[in-house]
Structure formats: structure tokens, C-alpha cells
Design a protein around this motif. Structure first.
Motif, PDB file in Angstrom:
ATOM      1  N   PRO A 107       3.450  -1.136  -3.483  1.00 36.98           N
ATOM      2  CA  PRO A 107       2.247  -0.411  -3.084  1.00 36.98           C
ATOM      3  C   PRO A 107       1.955  -0.606  -1.592  1.00 36.98           C
ATOM      4  CG  PRO A 107       1.655  -2.451  -4.209  1.00 36.98           C
ATOM      5  CD  PRO A 107       3.153  -2.324  -4.300  1.00 36.98           C
ATOM      6  N   LEU A 108       1.248   0.319  -1.003  1.00 36.63           N
ATOM      7  CA  LEU A 108       0.773   0.154   0.370  1.00 36.63           C
ATOM      8  C   LEU A 108      -0.563  -0.576   0.351  1.00 36.63           C
ATOM      9  CD1 LEU A 108       1.545   3.596   2.058  1.00 36.63           C
ATOM     10  CD2 LEU A 108       2.457   1.374   2.739  1.00 36.63           C
ATOM     11  N   LEU A 109      -0.770  -1.427   1.333  1.00 36.13           N
ATOM     12  CA  LEU A 109      -2.027  -2.157   1.461  1.00 36.13           C
ATOM     13  C   LEU A 109      -2.865  -1.529   2.566  1.00 36.13           C
ATOM     14  CD1 LEU A 109      -0.669  -5.816   1.241  1.00 36.13           C
ATOM     15  CD2 LEU A 109      -1.491  -4.365  -0.611  1.00 36.13           C
ATOM     16  N   THR A 110      -4.153  -1.772   2.533  1.00 39.27           N
ATOM     17  CA  THR A 110      -5.061  -1.239   3.543  1.00 39.27           C
ATOM     18  C   THR A 110      -5.818  -2.373   4.199  1.00 39.27           C
ATOM     19  OG1 THR A 110      -5.352   0.769   2.215  1.00 39.27           O
ATOM     20  CG2 THR A 110      -6.926   0.396   3.989  1.00 39.27           C
ATOM     21  N   ASP A 111      -5.809  -2.423   5.535  1.00 39.88           N
ATOM     22  CA  ASP A 111      -6.546  -3.433   6.276  1.00 39.88           C
ATOM     23  C   ASP A 111      -8.042  -3.126   6.263  1.00 39.88           C
ATOM     24  OD1 ASP A 111      -4.555  -5.121   6.899  1.00 39.88           O
ATOM     25  OD2 ASP A 111      -4.312  -4.506   8.985  1.00 39.88           O
ATOM     26  N   ASN A 112      -8.814  -4.079   6.802  1.00 37.91           N
ATOM     27  CA  ASN A 112     -10.262  -3.878   6.876  1.00 37.91           C
ATOM     28  C   ASN A 112     -10.621  -2.666   7.730  1.00 37.91           C
ATOM     29  OD1 ASN A 112     -10.671  -6.147   5.304  1.00 37.91           O
ATOM     30  ND2 ASN A 112     -10.790  -7.523   7.074  1.00 37.91           N
ATOM     31  N   ASP A 113      -9.746  -2.327   8.687  1.00 38.95           N
ATOM     32  CA  ASP A 113     -10.028  -1.177   9.541  1.00 38.95           C
ATOM     33  C   ASP A 113      -9.498   0.127   8.948  1.00 38.95           C
ATOM     34  OD1 ASP A 113      -7.343  -1.587   9.804  1.00 38.95           O
ATOM     35  OD2 ASP A 113      -7.360  -1.944  11.971  1.00 38.95           O
ATOM     36  N   GLY A 114      -8.996   0.046   7.702  1.00 38.17           N
ATOM     37  CA  GLY A 114      -8.510   1.246   7.034  1.00 38.17           C
ATOM     38  C   GLY A 114      -7.074   1.599   7.333  1.00 38.17           C
ATOM     39  N   LYS A 115      -6.394   0.793   8.145  1.00 35.65           N
ATOM     40  CA  LYS A 115      -5.005   1.079   8.510  1.00 35.65           C
ATOM     41  C   LYS A 115      -4.073   0.631   7.391  1.00 35.65           C
ATOM     42  CE  LYS A 115      -1.652   0.307  12.218  1.00 35.65           C
ATOM     43  NZ  LYS A 115      -1.383  -0.404  13.502  1.00 35.65           N
ATOM     44  N   GLU A 116      -3.101   1.481   7.042  1.00 32.39           N
ATOM     45  CA  GLU A 116      -2.156   1.142   5.980  1.00 32.39           C
ATOM     46  C   GLU A 116      -1.142   0.128   6.465  1.00 32.39           C
ATOM     47  OE1 GLU A 116      -0.463   4.796   4.563  1.00 32.39           O
ATOM     48  OE2 GLU A 116      -2.020   5.007   3.011  1.00 32.39           O
TER      49      GLU A 116
END
Length: 593
Positions: free
Chosen positions: A290-299
Motif C-alpha cells: 500500500p502507499l502511505l500518506t505523510d502528515n502533509d498529504g504527500k504519498e
């Protein structure tokens, strides 16, 4: 009761036995620590110390439990490998190889000459086996250095031409490197995965002999439920002093730890990303990350892909197992402390992503345990650094040392922590010393004992250096600091003192600050503080000295860190012409007892 139910009950009993041993060891260690800190009652600082100590424990306790179980199996079983992987008893050396197997070599900004050196003995062995048509080597490049890419393409094209009529070889270089190594392999799966039943995964520094690959294929053929089969990986003989001592210690610790963990983890074993074989159909269907998402919304792509892929494979109903044999594959270890730290921090960054994946649906409890333990391996580092700071402050501020720690329980606590810390290596060392053939392979009992003592000091120096490195990096992760995937320097090289100080000044500062404060306030406590602060204080000279090529060459000649492959070199390794091995493949021995 059918066979499946019987196996299930056996595995449940093993899980329960490990869980009880783990829990009792954890609780006993905390009780011992509380007793050691009990003078004057447990105050706020003591409670903080206990909490920090609790965070350091899981990795050590797991190592102790696995080593204890592994040692019992190694000493009491006629065939320890078959005891934890029954499928090895179902194959014979003349079983036909019928499956089509892809061999996946992933490279990124590596010297192609070194890679080809490791490939050619494997290709020769596969061709000579008579099963060459069953294998296809795929060189999967993520190289983004333009100059290296030109040389890489030329040399790998030459390799393809040389082997054209014997082994199929394909070379592909991605220009868009998404997903790191996992993305590289996923790209292979989408292009060519349907053509093959199995895939053997190799890193750029991997060496696997043909016999080992064929053995793994045969095991996969007899057990259709196997999804991933991991081989034990050991270090190639090296002329780097840093690498020689490191891989000597790993050689001692890996076997007992792996056999012990395989006994209770069963079909939910480890995958380390290379020197392993995959069943491609379920891997393609179920192990897409799966792809993860940072706190800033960046994959973000997952960096440490292997353990997640193992967890997903097991969740799909396929088994993941390990073959704890030491002749299934080798790898190069980083030749210097600075190169080791770069690789180590990449692992740290990858393991920290597991927080987001522990709650994935359908994972087995053992898989979740493995993910949590991988996180705690690095979370324990700030706890160790916190304990060093707390101990230093307590010693500086105390009026009476007797109010800090009881002498009897304090000494017992230090001894117990050291025993747990080194238990996998102690188990491996005892196994070697109790077996005459093993003793001779390591150069004799005298040389082996000296090397064990050297490795113990080396580890006491190295580990606190890494703890501070992890702590700084984990703090930086709060501000989205990343480690970029770069090619490694694999050849021996000098580390200038200025470079060592530039990279290791935080360790040096922490170490000397702690030692100086204790020396001027409570000099009697200096020996105990040295266990945590000594390594960091001398981190820069340690990095410089262990990187000296001349010192590494001397160590190889006199047998410091000697491995069995240097005493009686397998023919496959002779073909690599490693500098650590004499042309005859047997360095001079002065003690063969």
C-alpha cells in the motif's frame, strides 16, 4: 484428529511457550531493575528510568528467548534444520527441477564489474546442473547515475552475449524509480511475472551458488503451500577489519536466533528481501504494497518492504519459512562504520513506517508481533540514550551513591543485561566450542575464544554509537527528514579523521560529556558508565582505525574474525577470488584444536 489440527495444536503450544518465556523474562528483568533502584524508595527519576528500561527490553528479551530455544535445538536435535523445516527431509539431490524460476538481481548505482563477479559462478553452476533452461536471470536496474548507466549497459550486454546459448538473461533499466526496490520487483511482476512459477531475489552484493538455488526450488516444488522461503545469509570473507569483526559476531548470533524463532513462528517466518525464493502467483496477487500518506498529504512508498510482503503472503494463506543453513548464500557487509550507519539509518526509516501497517486487516498475530518488534528495535535506542543521560545526571547530583542503586542488585542487573544482550552470540559460541569440527573451522578453540572476546568489546563500542545515531535520526523524522536511497561503497577505503569527526561529533560530544561529568563527580562509577559512553566518546578513532585497509589485511592474515569459509573455502567462493582468501583457499593456521 486430522494432521492439520494436530499441527495447529503443536504450533499453539509453541506460541504459548514462547509467550510465557518472553513475559516471565520481561517481568523478571523489570523486577530486578526495580530492586536495584530501590534505595530510598522509587522516586520520580526511578520511575522514568524503569519506563526507559522497559523500552530497551523487548529486542533483548526476544533475542534471549530465541537463542535459548535455538541452543537447545542445536544441541539436542540430530538435524536442527529439519526440526524447524520438515520439508527439507522430503527432497533428494536427484529430484528433477521442473519449475520455471526467475532470478531477480536488483541494482542501483553499483559497480557492474563486482556484480558480474558474483553472478558468473552461479550461472556456470546452473548451466552445469543440466537445468539451465529452467532459469532466467533478470537484471533489474534502478541506476540513475548517467555515467554508471552507460558502463552498466555495456557490461551487462556483454554478459548477455556470453551466456546467450546457455542461460537466458534480460537487462532492464527503469528511468522512473518509484517504489524503491519493491517497485522495481513489482515492475518485473507486471511485465514478466506470469512466465515463471518462482523468483529468487538477489541484492547487488548477494552471492548464491547454483546448488543453493536448486535446493530452494526443490523445497518449493514439494510444498505447494510455501509462499516465501528465506535462506540464511552470512558475510563474505572480507579484508575490512570493521566488516570482519561484525560478520564474525553475526555468524555466531544468527543461527541460534533463527532456529529458535523458526521453531515457534513456524509458517510465519521472516523474509529479508534477498537470498530467498518467492512463489510468484500469490506474491503478485497478494503482496502489492500500500502507499502511505505523510502528515502533509504527500504519498510515500514503503522502504522496508520485505517484512510487510511476508505478512501479506501469510495473510493470504501461504507459508513463509526460513532454512537456517549457512551455505545458502552470502553478502558483502559495509567495510566502514560510516557506510554501516548509512545502511542502518535506511532500515530505521523503513521500520518506522510499520506503525501505519500493524493494523492491516487479516494479518496473523505473529506477523503483527514481528512488525512491532521491528519498530521497537529502533525505539529502544532513544531509551538507551535517555538512560545514559539519567544515570549521568543522577551521579552528578547525588550526595550518597548508595541512594542511587543497590550494589548487589545493581551488579546483578548489569550482568543480566549483558547476558541477554549477547545471548544469541553466546549460544552460537558454545555450540562451536562443543563441536570439534566447528572449532577447527573457525581456526581452533584458542583463536575462536580470542575472536569472541574481540567481538564482544567491538559490540560494546559499536552499539551505543548506533543508538545515538538512531536517536538523532528519529528526532529528525519528526520534521520529515529522509534518508535517500544511494549506492553503497563496498570496497575497503580509508576514513579520514576529519570526515569521521564531521559525521560522529554528536556521539563524541555525548560520550565525553558523560564521562567527564562522572569522572569529576563520582569517579568510582566510571567503569559502569563506560559501557554506554565509552563507544560514543571514541567513535571517530574507532571509525578511522577499523577502516584502515592495512589493518584489515593483517587481521585476515592472522585470523582475526576468521570465518569457516577462510579455513576450508567452498569451491564457489574460490571463483570469486576474494582478497581475504589465499589462492589455495586456506589461510595459514597456527592452531587447529
Amino acid at each position: 484428529m486430522n494432521e492439520t489440527d494436530a499441527v495447529g495444536k503443536i504450533m499453539f503450544a509453541r506460541w504459548a511457550a514462547f509467550a510465557v518465556l518472553f513475559a516471565v523474562t520481561m517481568a523478571g528483568s523489570l523486577v530486578l531493575a526495580a530492586l536495584a533502584l530501590s534505595p530510598g524508595g522509587l522516586g520520580f527519576a526511578d520511575i522514568v528510568a524503569l519506563v526507559l528500561f522497559a523500552f530497551t527490553l523487548p529486542w533483548m528479551v526476544a533475542g534471549f528467548c530465541n537463542a535459548l530455544i535455538g541452543f537447545v535445538i542445536m544441541r539436542c536435535s540430530a538435524d536442527p534444520v529439519a526440526a524447524v523445516l520438515p520439508a527439507v527431509g522430503l527432497i533428494r539431490d536427484d529430484d528433477p527441477v521442473t519449475a520455471s524460476t526467475a532470478i531477480l538481481l536488483c541494482v542501483r548505482n553499483e559497480l557492474p564489474e563486482r556484480t558480474i563477479r558474483n553472478l558468473e559462478p552461479m550461472l556456470e553452476g546452473l548451466s552445469a546442473s543440466g537445468y539451465g533452461e529452467r532459469f532466467h536471470l533478470y537484471i533489474l536496474s534502478d541506476t540513475n547515475d548517467a555515467e554508471l548507466a552507460v558502463g552498466e549497459e555495456a557490461l551487462f550486454s556483454g554478459l548477455i552475449a556470453t551466456w546467450r546459448d546457455r542461460i537466458a538473461i534480460s537487462y532492464r533499466r527503469r528511468t522512473e524509480n518509484s517504489g524503491f526496490k519493491a517497485g522495481n520487483i513489482r515492475d518485473f511482476c507486471e511485465r514478466w511475472g506470469s512466465r515463471h512459477e518462482f523468483a529468487v531475489t538477489l541484492d547487488a552484493d548477494s552471492f548464491m551458488p547454483a546448488d543453493a538455488i536448486i535446493r530452494l526450488v526443490r523445497i518449493m516444488q514439494v510444498d505447494p503451500k510455501l509462499g516465501i522461503l528465506q535462506g540464511l545469509i552470512v558475510g563474505l570473507p572480507s579484508t575490512s577489519l570493521f566488516a570482519r569483526i561484525f560478520q564474525f559476531g553475526m555468524r555466531l548470533g544468527m543461527r541460534s536466533y533463527t532456529i529458535g524463532s523458526a521453531w515457534w513462528q513456524g509458517d510465519c517466518g521472516p523474509y529479508w528481501g534477498h537470498n530467498a525464493i518467492l512463489r510468484l502467483k500469490p506474491f503478485i496477487e497478494h503482496c502489492q504494497l500500500p502507499l502511505l500518506t505523510d502528515n502533509d498529504g504527500k504519498e510515500r512508498h514503503i522502504l522496508s518492504h520485505d517484512q510487510i510482503e511476508a505478512a501479506l503472503m501469510r495473510a493470504a494463506g501461504y507459508h513463509v519459512r526460513v532454512v537456517p543453513r549457512e551455505d545458502l548464500g552470502w553478502e558483502d557487509n559495509p567495510p566502514t562504520l560510516l557506510e554501516f550507519m548509512r545502511r542502518d539509518l535506511r532500515w530505521c526509516q523503513g521500520n518506522m513506517q510499520y506503525w501505519r501497517l500493524v493494523t492491516l486487516p487479516n494479518l496473523t498475530p505473529v506477523s503483527r508481533y514481528q512488525l512491532v518488534l521491528a519498530i521497537l528495535m529502533f525505539i529502544g535506542s532513544p531509551a538507551w540514550v535517555g538512560l545514559l543521560g539519567l544515570a549521568t545526571a543522577a551521579l552528578v547530583l547525588c550526595d550518597d551513591p548508595a541512594n542511587i542503586m543497590r550494589g548487589d542488585f545493581g551488579s546483578a542487573l548489569i550482568a543480566w543485561v549483558l547476558l541477554m544482550w549477547f545471548s544469541p552470540k553466546i549460544a552460537g559460541a558454545l555450540d562451536v566450542l562443543l563441536a570439534p569440527k566447528e572449532r577447527r573451522a573457525f581456526g581452533g578453540a584458542g583463536r575462536f575464544t580470542v575472536n569472541f572476546a574481540i567481538e564482544t568489546v567491538y559490540s560494546i563500542v559499536l552499539c551505543p554509537i548506533l543508538w545515538i545515531s538512531h536517536t538523532i535520526f528519529l528526532f529528525g523524522r519528526l520534521f520529515n527528514r529522509d534518508i535517500h536511497w544511494m549506492g553503497q561503497v563496498r570496497d575497503d577505503h580509508v576514513v579520514p579523521f576529519g570526515l569521521a569527526m564531521r559525521d560522529l561529533w554528536p556521539q563524541t560530544l555525548v560520550g565525553w560529556l558523560s564521562l567527564a561529568l562522572v569522572m569529576f563527580s563520582q569517579p568510582w562509577a566510571l567503569p559502569s558508565v563506560l559501557l554506554l559512553a565509552g563507544g560514543p566518546a571514541f567513535a571517530a578513532p574507532f571509525a578511522v582505525v577499523t577502516a584502515w585497509p592495512v589493518l584489515g589485511s593483517i587481521a585476515a592474515r592472522i585470523g582475526i574474525g576468521r570465518l569457516p569459509e577462510e579455513t576450508a573455502t567452498p569451491e564457489d567462493l574460490l571463483e570469486l577470488a576474494l582478497p581475504a582468501i589465499t589462492p589455495e583457499g586456506r589461510p595459514p593456521l597456527t592452531n587447529s584444536v
